[in-house]
Design a protein around this motif. Structure first.
Motif, PDB file in Angstrom:
ATOM      1  N   LEU A 273       0.834  -1.208   0.000  1.00 34.88           N
ATOM      2  CA  LEU A 273       0.000   0.000   0.000  1.00 34.88           C
ATOM      3  C   LEU A 273       0.870   1.260   0.000  1.00 34.88           C
ATOM      4  O   LEU A 273       0.517   2.263  -0.628  1.00 34.88           O
ATOM      5  CB  LEU A 273      -0.934   0.003   1.223  1.00 34.88           C
ATOM      6  N   GLU A 274       2.016   1.206   0.691  1.00 39.39           N
ATOM      7  CA  GLU A 274       2.928   2.345   0.682  1.00 39.39           C
ATOM      8  C   GLU A 274       3.569   2.506  -0.699  1.00 39.39           C
ATOM      9  O   GLU A 274       3.724   3.639  -1.189  1.00 39.39           O
ATOM     10  CB  GLU A 274       4.002   2.160   1.760  1.00 39.39           C
TER      11      GLU A 274
ATOM     12  N   ILE B 172      -2.025  -9.823  -3.398  1.00 40.14           N
ATOM     13  CA  ILE B 172      -2.377  -8.549  -2.757  1.00 40.14           C
ATOM     14  C   ILE B 172      -2.460  -7.437  -3.806  1.00 40.14           C
ATOM     15  O   ILE B 172      -3.390  -6.628  -3.809  1.00 40.14           O
ATOM     16  CB  ILE B 172      -1.344  -8.187  -1.667  1.00 40.14           C
ATOM     17  N   ALA B 173      -1.485  -7.409  -4.713  1.00 39.64           N
ATOM     18  CA  ALA B 173      -1.441  -6.368  -5.748  1.00 39.64           C
ATOM     19  C   ALA B 173      -2.665  -6.407  -6.653  1.00 39.64           C
ATOM     20  O   ALA B 173      -3.099  -5.372  -7.165  1.00 39.64           O
ATOM     21  CB  ALA B 173      -0.166  -6.512  -6.570  1.00 39.64           C
ATOM     22  N   SER B 174      -3.229  -7.595  -6.826  1.00 43.08           N
ATOM     23  CA  SER B 174      -4.418  -7.720  -7.671  1.00 43.08           C
ATOM     24  C   SER B 174      -5.596  -6.935  -7.117  1.00 43.08           C
ATOM     25  O   SER B 174      -6.460  -6.486  -7.862  1.00 43.08           O
ATOM     26  CB  SER B 174      -4.813  -9.198  -7.818  1.00 43.08           C
ATOM     27  N   GLY B 175      -5.623  -6.754  -5.790  1.00 44.54           N
ATOM     28  CA  GLY B 175      -6.695  -5.991  -5.165  1.00 44.54           C
ATOM     29  C   GLY B 175      -6.388  -4.507  -5.078  1.00 44.54           C
ATOM     30  O   GLY B 175      -7.167  -3.740  -4.510  1.00 44.54           O
TER      31      GLY B 175
ATOM     32  N   GLY C  35       5.051  -5.154 -12.495  1.00 45.64           N
ATOM     33  CA  GLY C  35       3.677  -4.669 -12.367  1.00 45.64           C
ATOM     34  C   GLY C  35       3.527  -3.237 -12.827  1.00 45.64           C
ATOM     35  O   GLY C  35       4.495  -2.474 -12.859  1.00 45.64           O
ATOM     36  N   VAL C  36       2.313  -2.878 -13.174  1.00 51.92           N
ATOM     37  CA  VAL C  36       1.979  -1.510 -13.567  1.00 51.92           C
ATOM     38  C   VAL C  36       0.756  -1.066 -12.776  1.00 51.92           C
ATOM     39  O   VAL C  36      -0.247  -1.784 -12.703  1.00 51.92           O
ATOM     40  CB  VAL C  36       1.685  -1.417 -15.080  1.00 51.92           C
ATOM     41  N   LYS C  37       0.852   0.100 -12.162  1.00 51.97           N
ATOM     42  CA  LYS C  37      -0.288   0.689 -11.449  1.00 51.97           C
ATOM     43  C   LYS C  37      -1.208   1.338 -12.482  1.00 51.97           C
ATOM     44  O   LYS C  37      -0.778   2.197 -13.247  1.00 51.97           O
ATOM     45  CB  LYS C  37       0.231   1.740 -10.451  1.00 51.97           C
ATOM     46  N   THR C  38      -2.443   0.943 -12.506  1.00 56.45           N
ATOM     47  CA  THR C  38      -3.358   1.486 -13.507  1.00 56.45           C
ATOM     48  C   THR C  38      -3.774   2.915 -13.167  1.00 56.45           C
ATOM     49  O   THR C  38      -3.651   3.376 -12.034  1.00 56.45           O
ATOM     50  CB  THR C  38      -4.627   0.616 -13.625  1.00 56.45           C
TER      51      THR C  38
ATOM     52  N   THR D 279       4.103 -14.861  -5.126  1.00 57.42           N
ATOM     53  CA  THR D 279       2.710 -15.281  -5.278  1.00 57.42           C
ATOM     54  C   THR D 279       1.810 -14.530  -4.293  1.00 57.42           C
ATOM     55  O   THR D 279       0.721 -14.069  -4.641  1.00 57.42           O
ATOM     56  CB  THR D 279       2.577 -16.806  -5.058  1.00 57.42           C
ATOM     57  N   LYS D 280       2.301 -14.380  -3.054  1.00 53.10           N
ATOM     58  CA  LYS D 280       1.543 -13.607  -2.059  1.00 53.10           C
ATOM     59  C   LYS D 280       1.453 -12.138  -2.478  1.00 53.10           C
ATOM     60  O   LYS D 280       0.394 -11.518  -2.375  1.00 53.10           O
ATOM     61  CB  LYS D 280       2.236 -13.693  -0.683  1.00 53.10           C
ATOM     62  N   VAL D 281       2.567 -11.601  -2.935  1.00 53.34           N
ATOM     63  CA  VAL D 281       2.602 -10.196  -3.360  1.00 53.34           C
ATOM     64  C   VAL D 281       1.632  -9.963  -4.510  1.00 53.34           C
ATOM     65  O   VAL D 281       0.872  -8.984  -4.515  1.00 53.34           O
ATOM     66  CB  VAL D 281       4.038  -9.798  -3.768  1.00 53.34           C
ATOM     67  N   GLN D 282       1.640 -10.870  -5.475  1.00 56.26           N
ATOM     68  CA  GLN D 282       0.764 -10.699  -6.637  1.00 56.26           C
ATOM     69  C   GLN D 282      -0.710 -10.759  -6.247  1.00 56.26           C
ATOM     70  O   GLN D 282      -1.539 -10.006  -6.776  1.00 56.26           O
ATOM     71  CB  GLN D 282       1.073 -11.760  -7.694  1.00 56.26           C
TER      72      GLN D 282
END
Length: 637
Positions: free
Chosen positions: A571-572, A598-601, A624-627, A593-596
């Motif tokens: 989140l930071e 969380i990032a999906s949400g 990853g890319v932040k939309t 896998t855990k990171v992905q």
């Protein structure tokens, strides 16, 4: 034992059995080899741009006029592999794919959180004492105060201008604050021109412009020969001094508090100039000893002579041997300006006398005072300074302390000792190469064996490894060398190899060394001519939202997964990453896998790809890319 004859049935049976075994072994080995080669061939392909991929776009409510300085590109290829598509270019907005219902969906925070700085929150700061500005230091939220939502970009947020255009322009919608343009109008800090801000390059201490000011400074100290590379600007305003010093290959850590001059650091970072929220109060600045070649204060309002010279003592700690301290503004040249400053001659003379006296106690030499500038130089070693303590009792030389310790460490009114030398001509801590050779030369801290477990050979190997990794990143993220990114953060910088390898891409890197790391390597990074800070990633970073284009995290989550909830680290990262910014996370498969998940949400699009050495390395890379998304304009009050 009975003798066996060559033509006996038993002998023939044994030979046939051996032939069958050999044939079976060869067949199995052959099949294994075939499947190994096939698997390696299928999985070792580097994901790359696929020009045939279409990008789904949604028009922004407000797009910049094409006749104005360009900030976005037309349709571009997207990242593709069997896992889906990633688009690294800025288009203002991408469609968001819905994720599985089991994944936690993080809601958007309210619009009033748009500029939320968790550890410099003014409401929380009011709980702390005002003496020595303690209330403006870092005060992070407790577990019961942490927010679990996504910080929204303001309505109509636009992709920032590309460097070097960003040095002079920023979109008003991205930082909707006109206060500085009104308050500092005469001093030429910032001007509003229609839908954008323009930065003329002025400052409180240099209303004629930073270029002219720096040229005057160059006549007094060697700013152009590569001997000065790392600088710190205390009370930086909108960082014009640091912005214009980049033309001389001087990299400046600009800092200012979050105070009445709203969004100083935010403006600096929006311009593509290094900056961080910070203040000189009671704690050491988060940098190692002997980090900076030059320190600068132009009307920075820091009471240098108060508290037994505590703040000048701190500048002395972070200055390299032979480093310079440059002061302009009150009280320098007070005979000319005292009426404009609305102060008495006696008051200003006393202030300058106190500063001069403190500098002498620190064993600094006054190089020159000319017009509006005064320059002091720190000694190359402490041989004479130690001798002088026989007559100068305060400040004394500190004893038995870690000079590099600077994470929530209180300042001390004593002189940080320099490394011992054999003669008066020797530079304490070792000589440093001039820039640009400095970036890859073995740093003195390593050649002198002061970093446990790291020698010159391992340093060279680390450099080679990061050059290879960046070559791999260029294939994965083609916009990396093309000017798409400017502000980059390395969350676990180690020896600074990542920063050195990407320096040629016209970017700058905030190198972060985790505060509780086994090896304190931040001093090495500064000796290489790069900048950075200490940080505990269980807490928020000292910056505004949307201030970095790319964030690199090398095994950060393996380090922190047992110390704090990694969802707050993500989140930071989301808070400080710009819309359509990129993340590169290296770690083991189970961690990624855990990171992905969380990032999906968090409205990120991501893929896990193979290590640069191939599919059989247990370490993988998440890209990853932040939309793009913003707060609703109707919610704005």
């Amino acid at each position: 034992m009975p003798k066996e004859y060559p033509n006996s049935p038993k002998t023939h049976q044994i030979l046939e059995s051996k032939k069958h075994r050999i044939t079976y072994i060869l067949a199995v080995s052959g099949l294994c080899l075939i499947f190994y080669i096939l698997g390696a061939w299928q999985n070792s392909t580097v994901p790359k741009l696929d020009p045939t991929q279409a990008i789904s776009k949604v028009d922004c409510e407000s797009k910049p006029d094409n006749s104005k300085p360009a900030t976005t590109n037309s349709a571009v290829p997207s990242f593709s592999s069997s896992g889906g598509t990633l688009d690294f270019e800025a288009h203002h907005q991408l469609s968001i794919n819905e994720t599985a219902a089991t994944i936690e969906k993080f809601p958007a925070c309210a619009l009033n959180f748009s500029e939320y700085t968790p550890c410099q929150d003014r409401t929380r700061g009011r709980r702390f004492e005002r003496g020595m500005l303690v209330y403006r230091e870092r005060h992070c939220p407790g577990k019961d105060e942490q927010i679990r939502c996504l910080i929204p970009a303001p309505p109509n947020y636009k992709t920032p201008f590309k460097w070097p255009q960003s040095r002079d322009y920023a979109w008003y919608d991205n930082i909707p604050h006109k206060e500085l343009s009104i308050e500092k109008a005469v001093q030429n800090w910032i001007q509003v021109e229609g839908d954008r801000f323009r930065f003329p390059g002025g400052g409180t201490g240099f209303p004629r412009g930073a270029d002219a000011y720096i040229n005057e400074m160059s006549e007094l100290i060697p700013l152009s020969d590569g001997s000065i590379r790392t600088a710190i600007d205390t009370g930086c305003g909108v960082a014009s001094w640091g912005a214009y010093l980049l033309k001389k290959n001087v990299l400046t850590m600009s800092f200012a508090p979050r105070d009445t001059h709203e969004a100083q650091v935010q403006f600096a970072l929006e311009r593509g100039v290094p900056a961080i929220i910070g203040i000189m109060a009671t704690q050491r600045l988060p940098y190692p000893a002997r980090a900076f070649d030059i320190a600068h204060c132009s009307r920075c309002l820091i009471p240098w002579f108060k508290y037994d010279g505590l703040y000048l003592i701190e500048v002395d700690r972070i200055l390299r041997p032979g480093g310079y301290w440059v002061l302009s503004g009150p009280p320098i040249h007070w005979k000319k300006y005292y009426q404009g400053w609305e102060r008495t001659k006696e008051d200003l003379k006393e202030e300058q006398d106190n500063i001069e006296g403190m500098a002498k106690k620190l064993c600094w030499k006054k190089v020159v005072e000319k017009e509006d500038l005064a320059v002091w130089q720190k000694p190359m070693n402490h041989i004479e300074c130690i001798k002088s303590r026989k007559t100068i009792k305060t400040p004394h030389i500190c004893k038995s302390e870690n000079a590099d310790a600077a994470w929530y460490t209180k300042m001390e009114a004593c002189i940080t000792p320099l490394p011992e030398v054999n003669d008066e001509e020797e530079v304490a801590g070792g000589n440093i190469a001039k820039w640009p050779e400095r970036a890859f030369a073995v740093p003195p801290r390593i050649s002198r064996g002061t970093v446990p477990g790291i020698d010159s050979k391992k340093f060279e190997e680390d450099n080679k490894m990061w050059i290879e990794r960046i070559s791999h990143y260029k294939r994965m993220i083609p916009p990396l060398p093309q000017g798409r990114y400017r502000n980059i953060m390395d969350m676990n910088a180690n020896l600074g190899g990542f920063a050195a390898a990407v320096d040629k891409f016209n970017v700058w890197v905030m190198n972060v060394v985790p505060a509780h790391s086994d090896k304190n390597t931040l001093g090495v990074i500064y000796e290489r001519g790069f900048i950075g800070t200490y940080q505990d990633w269980c807490e928020a970073f000292s910056t505004y939202p949307r201030t970095y284009d790319l964030i690199h995290a090398d095994n950060v989550f393996s380090i922190y997964q047992d110390r704090c909830d990694i969802s707050y680290i993500l989140l930071e990262m989301d808070r400080i990453l710009r819309p359509e910014g990129t993340v590169v996370i290296r770690d083991t498969v189970d961690v990624l896998t855990k990171v992905q998940a969380i990032a999906s949400g968090m409205r990120w699009k991501s893929q896990i790809v193979d290590h640069e050495s191939g599919p059989f390395n247990p370490e993988k890379i998440l890209v990853g890319v932040k939309t793009y998304w913003t707060a609703e304009a109707s919610n704005e009050h």
